[in-house]
Design a protein around this motif. Sequence first.
Motif, mmCIF file in Angstrom:
data_model
loop_
_atom_site.group_PDB
_atom_site.id
_atom_site.type_symbol
_atom_site.label_atom_id
_atom_site.label_comp_id
_atom_site.label_asym_id
_atom_site.label_seq_id
_atom_site.Cartn_x
_atom_site.Cartn_y
_atom_site.Cartn_z
ATOM 1 N N MET A 1 0.838 -1.179 0.000
ATOM 2 C CA MET A 1 0.000 0.000 0.000
ATOM 3 C C MET A 1 0.884 1.244 0.000
ATOM 4 S SD MET A 1 -3.108 0.646 2.506
ATOM 5 C CE MET A 1 -3.715 2.224 2.874
ATOM 6 N N SER A 2 0.586 2.144 -0.897
ATOM 7 C CA SER A 2 1.432 3.325 -0.996
ATOM 8 C C SER A 2 1.013 4.392 0.009
ATOM 9 C CB SER A 2 1.403 3.892 -2.421
ATOM 10 O OG SER A 2 0.134 4.417 -2.725
ATOM 11 N N LYS A 3 1.953 5.259 0.305
ATOM 12 C CA LYS A 3 1.743 6.378 1.219
ATOM 13 C C LYS A 3 1.880 7.653 0.398
ATOM 14 C CE LYS A 3 3.829 8.638 5.211
ATOM 15 N NZ LYS A 3 4.927 8.609 6.176
ATOM 16 N N VAL A 4 0.994 8.609 0.644
ATOM 17 C CA VAL A 4 1.040 9.879 -0.077
ATOM 18 C C VAL A 4 1.377 10.992 0.906
ATOM 19 C CG1 VAL A 4 -0.263 11.532 -1.466
ATOM 20 C CG2 VAL A 4 -0.628 9.082 -1.789
ATOM 21 N N ILE A 5 2.371 11.788 0.540
ATOM 22 C CA ILE A 5 2.771 12.956 1.325
ATOM 23 C C ILE A 5 2.365 14.188 0.537
ATOM 24 C CG2 ILE A 5 4.746 14.245 2.237
ATOM 25 C CD1 ILE A 5 6.183 11.462 2.383
ATOM 26 N N THR A 6 1.606 15.066 1.170
ATOM 27 C CA THR A 6 1.159 16.289 0.507
ATOM 28 C C THR A 6 1.490 17.476 1.391
ATOM 29 O OG1 THR A 6 -0.664 15.108 -0.547
ATOM 30 C CG2 THR A 6 -0.825 17.495 -0.477
ATOM 31 N N ARG A 7 1.974 18.521 0.773
ATOM 32 C CA ARG A 7 2.256 19.759 1.495
ATOM 33 C C ARG A 7 1.819 20.936 0.639
ATOM 34 N NH1 ARG A 7 6.961 22.108 5.146
ATOM 35 N NH2 ARG A 7 6.276 24.256 5.040
ATOM 36 N N THR A 8 0.900 21.728 1.159
ATOM 37 C CA THR A 8 0.494 22.951 0.486
ATOM 38 C C THR A 8 1.560 24.001 0.774
ATOM 39 O OG1 THR A 8 -1.822 22.385 0.752
ATOM 40 C CG2 THR A 8 -1.321 24.679 0.279
ATOM 41 N N VAL A 9 1.970 24.704 -0.270
ATOM 42 C CA VAL A 9 3.035 25.694 -0.125
ATOM 43 C C VAL A 9 2.587 27.039 -0.700
ATOM 44 C CG1 VAL A 9 4.953 24.058 -0.112
ATOM 45 C CG2 VAL A 9 4.095 24.897 -2.282
ATOM 46 N N GLN A 10 3.165 28.073 -0.168
ATOM 47 C CA GLN A 10 2.927 29.408 -0.698
ATOM 48 C C GLN A 10 3.920 29.645 -1.825
ATOM 49 O OE1 GLN A 10 0.401 31.463 0.299
ATOM 50 N NE2 GLN A 10 -0.184 29.688 1.512
ATOM 51 N N ALA A 11 3.444 30.204 -2.898
ATOM 52 C CA ALA A 11 4.312 30.500 -4.039
ATOM 53 C C ALA A 11 3.915 31.851 -4.603
ATOM 54 C CB ALA A 11 4.173 29.422 -5.112
ATOM 55 N N GLN A 12 4.809 32.397 -5.376
ATOM 56 C CA GLN A 12 4.543 33.634 -6.104
ATOM 57 C C GLN A 12 4.712 33.344 -7.580
ATOM 58 O OE1 GLN A 12 3.602 36.654 -4.819
ATOM 59 N NE2 GLN A 12 3.570 35.700 -2.798
ATOM 60 N N LEU A 13 3.657 33.583 -8.350
ATOM 61 C CA LEU A 13 3.754 33.498 -9.803
ATOM 62 C C LEU A 13 4.312 34.837 -10.260
ATOM 63 C CD1 LEU A 13 3.150 32.144 -12.549
ATOM 64 C CD2 LEU A 13 0.877 33.194 -12.424
ATOM 65 N N ILE A 14 5.455 34.797 -10.922
ATOM 66 C CA ILE A 14 6.076 36.029 -11.400
ATOM 67 C C ILE A 14 5.513 36.296 -12.787
ATOM 68 C CG2 ILE A 14 8.238 37.177 -11.963
ATOM 69 C CD1 ILE A 14 9.546 35.265 -9.869
ATOM 70 N N THR A 15 4.680 37.336 -12.876
ATOM 71 C CA THR A 15 4.007 37.609 -14.137
ATOM 72 C C THR A 15 4.825 38.543 -15.014
ATOM 73 O OG1 THR A 15 2.707 39.307 -13.028
ATOM 74 C CG2 THR A 15 1.714 37.135 -13.262
ATOM 75 N N ARG A 16 5.181 39.665 -14.495
ATOM 76 C CA ARG A 16 6.094 40.590 -15.175
ATOM 77 C C ARG A 16 6.901 41.256 -14.088
ATOM 78 N NH1 ARG A 16 1.618 42.912 -19.017
ATOM 79 N NH2 ARG A 16 1.696 41.282 -20.587
ATOM 80 N N PRO A 17 8.157 40.922 -13.958
ATOM 81 C CA PRO A 17 8.939 41.474 -12.843
ATOM 82 C C PRO A 17 8.774 42.978 -12.767
ATOM 83 C CG PRO A 17 10.214 39.857 -14.020
ATOM 84 C CD PRO A 17 8.954 40.081 -14.818
ATOM 85 N N PRO A 18 8.520 43.511 -11.617
ATOM 86 C CA PRO A 18 8.455 42.844 -10.308
ATOM 87 C C PRO A 18 7.053 42.412 -9.903
ATOM 88 C CG PRO A 18 8.485 45.193 -9.960
ATOM 89 C CD PRO A 18 8.517 44.977 -11.462
ATOM 90 N N ALA A 19 6.092 42.356 -10.803
ATOM 91 C CA ALA A 19 4.730 41.956 -10.452
ATOM 92 C C ALA A 19 4.661 40.465 -10.129
ATOM 93 C CB ALA A 19 3.778 42.284 -11.605
ATOM 94 N N THR A 20 3.888 40.132 -9.103
ATOM 95 C CA THR A 20 3.714 38.735 -8.722
ATOM 96 C C THR A 20 2.248 38.489 -8.366
ATOM 97 O OG1 THR A 20 4.183 39.149 -6.388
ATOM 98 C CG2 THR A 20 6.066 38.553 -7.792
ATOM 99 N N ARG A 21 1.899 37.209 -8.356
ATOM 100 C CA ARG A 21 0.558 36.800 -7.954
ATOM 101 C C ARG A 21 0.721 35.640 -6.985
ATOM 102 N NH1 ARG A 21 -3.721 33.490 -11.584
ATOM 103 N NH2 ARG A 21 -5.241 33.214 -9.936
ATOM 104 N N PRO A 22 0.141 35.736 -5.789
ATOM 105 C CA PRO A 22 0.280 34.629 -4.833
ATOM 106 C C PRO A 22 -0.534 33.413 -5.271
ATOM 107 C CG PRO A 22 -1.133 36.348 -3.927
ATOM 108 C CD PRO A 22 -0.623 36.858 -5.250
ATOM 109 N N LEU A 23 0.033 32.241 -5.064
ATOM 110 C CA LEU A 23 -0.612 30.967 -5.365
ATOM 111 C C LEU A 23 -0.384 30.013 -4.200
ATOM 112 C CD1 LEU A 23 0.648 30.322 -9.015
ATOM 113 C CD2 LEU A 23 -1.542 31.286 -8.350
ATOM 114 N N THR A 24 -1.226 29.001 -4.095
ATOM 115 C CA THR A 24 -1.027 27.970 -3.074
ATOM 116 C C THR A 24 -1.147 26.579 -3.697
ATOM 117 O OG1 THR A 24 -3.347 28.145 -2.467
ATOM 118 C CG2 THR A 24 -1.786 29.352 -1.091
#
Length: 137
Positions: free
Chosen positions: A1-24
């Motif tokens: 039986m397999s085990k699944v490890i999941t971790r939600t992380v905060q990220a920034q999508l870099i759209t046009r430096p220095p603009a960013t959009r937060p993602l999870t």
Amino acid sequence: MSKVITRTVQAQLITRPPATRPLTPALRYDTGDPLAVRLVFPAEISLDGEEVAWAFSRDLLAEGLLGPAGEGDVHICPCGQQRTVIELHAGEGVAVLEFPAADLRDFLRRTYEAVPPGAEGALLHLEEGLDALLRGV
């Protein structure tokens, strides 16, 4: 039986430096597929309203935390001591995401606790798969 490890992380999508959009997005590791990790984007942030998962090697993530790594669709490199950049190349373009390096390192450490580096082959069941594939030939 397999085990699944999941971790939600905060990220920034870099759209046009220095603009960013937060993602999870979430990082996912399944011991049933011990060589791969997945970066999963929830349906609400994808262009088509469907969950999107990018699969790449666990070794690539480890290498990318130390220095530039990757060929093809996924490239990973450190951005100073605190951040790591993951580039996802697709026909539609390139998505550049910035993550806290500590989150990626912690996720990787948890995958190594589940399946130590070098032990992946014992979980692949290649012989059984070949037997099933070649049965009747």
